[in-house]
Design an enzyme around this catalytic site. Sequence first.
Site, short mmCIF file in Angstrom:
data_model
loop_
_atom_site.label_atom_id
_atom_site.label_comp_id
_atom_site.label_asym_id
_atom_site.label_seq_id
_atom_site.Cartn_x
_atom_site.Cartn_y
_atom_site.Cartn_z
N ARG A 129 37.68 -39.07 -74.03
CA ARG A 129 38.98 -38.54 -74.48
C ARG A 129 39.09 -37.04 -74.23
O ARG A 129 39.83 -36.33 -74.91
CB ARG A 129 39.17 -38.86 -75.96
CG ARG A 129 39.19 -40.37 -76.23
CD ARG A 129 39.38 -40.67 -77.70
NE ARG A 129 39.53 -42.11 -77.88
CZ ARG A 129 38.89 -42.83 -78.79
NH1 ARG A 129 38.02 -42.25 -79.60
NH2 ARG A 129 39.09 -44.12 -78.91
N SER A 138 31.71 -39.67 -89.11
CA SER A 138 30.70 -40.73 -89.16
C SER A 138 29.32 -40.26 -88.72
O SER A 138 28.31 -40.61 -89.34
CB SER A 138 31.15 -41.90 -88.29
OG SER A 138 31.32 -41.50 -86.94
N LYS A 176 38.34 -31.39 -87.45
CA LYS A 176 37.48 -32.57 -87.29
C LYS A 176 36.70 -32.44 -85.99
O LYS A 176 37.32 -32.22 -84.95
CB LYS A 176 38.34 -33.83 -87.28
CG LYS A 176 37.57 -35.14 -87.13
CD LYS A 176 38.55 -36.33 -87.09
CE LYS A 176 37.79 -37.64 -86.98
NZ LYS A 176 38.70 -38.81 -86.91
N LYS A 197 40.90 -31.29 -83.39
CA LYS A 197 40.07 -32.47 -83.24
C LYS A 197 39.32 -32.36 -81.93
O LYS A 197 39.89 -32.48 -80.84
CB LYS A 197 40.92 -33.75 -83.26
CG LYS A 197 40.08 -35.02 -83.23
CD LYS A 197 40.98 -36.25 -83.34
CE LYS A 197 40.17 -37.53 -83.33
NZ LYS A 197 41.03 -38.73 -83.40
N GLU A 220 46.92 -24.54 -81.45
CA GLU A 220 47.32 -25.85 -81.97
C GLU A 220 47.84 -25.71 -83.40
O GLU A 220 48.81 -26.37 -83.79
CB GLU A 220 46.13 -26.81 -81.95
CG GLU A 220 45.64 -27.20 -80.56
CD GLU A 220 46.46 -28.32 -79.93
OE1 GLU A 220 47.49 -28.72 -80.52
OE2 GLU A 220 46.07 -28.80 -78.85
N ARG A 244 33.12 -45.50 -83.78
CA ARG A 244 33.56 -46.47 -82.78
C ARG A 244 33.16 -47.89 -83.19
O ARG A 244 33.89 -48.84 -82.94
CB ARG A 244 32.96 -46.10 -81.42
CG ARG A 244 33.26 -44.64 -81.01
CD ARG A 244 34.35 -44.51 -79.99
NE ARG A 244 34.84 -43.14 -79.92
CZ ARG A 244 34.34 -42.20 -79.13
NH1 ARG A 244 33.31 -42.47 -78.36
NH2 ARG A 244 34.88 -40.99 -79.11
#
Length: 332
Positions: free
Chosen positions: A224, A281, A255, A203, A240, A213
């Site tokens: 982040r 999005s 993502k 991610k 990961e 958001r």
Amino acid sequence: MTVYGSFPGSRPRRLRVNPVMRRMVAESRLHPANLILPAFVREGIDRPVPIAAMPGVVQHTLDTLRKAAVEAASVGVSGIMLFGVPEDAKKDAAGTAGTDPEGILQAAIRAVRAEVGDELIVMSDLCLDEYTDHGHCGVLDAEGRVDNDATLERYAEMAQVQADAGAHVVGPSGMMDGQIGVVREALDTIGKEEVSILAYTVKYSSAFYGPFREAVGSSLKGDRKTYQQDPANVREALRELALDVEEGADMVMVKPALPYLDVLARIASEAAVPVAAYQISGEYAMVEAAAEKGWIDRDAAIMETLTGIRRAGAGMILTYWATEVAEKLGAR
């Protein structure tokens, strides 16, 4: 032009002569079963609320969410990923609304399971960002940094209440180190061994999350980048992957999707578990906005983007067009 002998000796165009030929030799196929519908459900509303940055997508009431789930199942969509949007007054530093058994996400899980049973795989977003007043995916320490290990304790609680509500799959999306192992242990402790984990393994800290958001009413302050991945890196993604699978991930995700097709292909080639990709999005909004301007063919662009994600190796695709596309695929 004079053509000598059998030149050219090979003619790839023979396999493109008509739609049936192209379909027959297609190397990648998109099917409704590949699709998962992300859906937002908002507390305290009595009618759906349109999301301005995502034309055609809404924040659902429980009633309209039920209808959306039934519609998705009826055209062969495999899953629905649920995101809860609590009332602002219920947000706090620890995101306690996210672990309230009566919270909006848990209510949504129960509502959808009651409506469709096992005809649709009900997935739940396991993260605190929708529920915290600071908008981060975890709890903060005294210096305002996301506290990894304290956040894991909250994720364990979230996993348990979501599983108790009836989620088939939980999707830990906060990118905390060790989150998959903690969630697996938490689920097994309460006898929920059958609940699967879809790990948000890769991610990235992306500019394409902007419309999301709005969709979840984010209260984010700052960014982040200390816990989501750096867009420049791919070896980190493979690390990961190894960790998540070792900790018990049943499925893994990349993502966003389109800006990271190379990463998706690497993950798909390495993973021994099913691989998903999330067409997020911003990817959705770009196509819709360009189509609204008349700059691109909307339907063709949708199918091309999804086919590209499938070609790169995703067996599952989270997309806001899931129901629409599944219906079109079924009509072919």
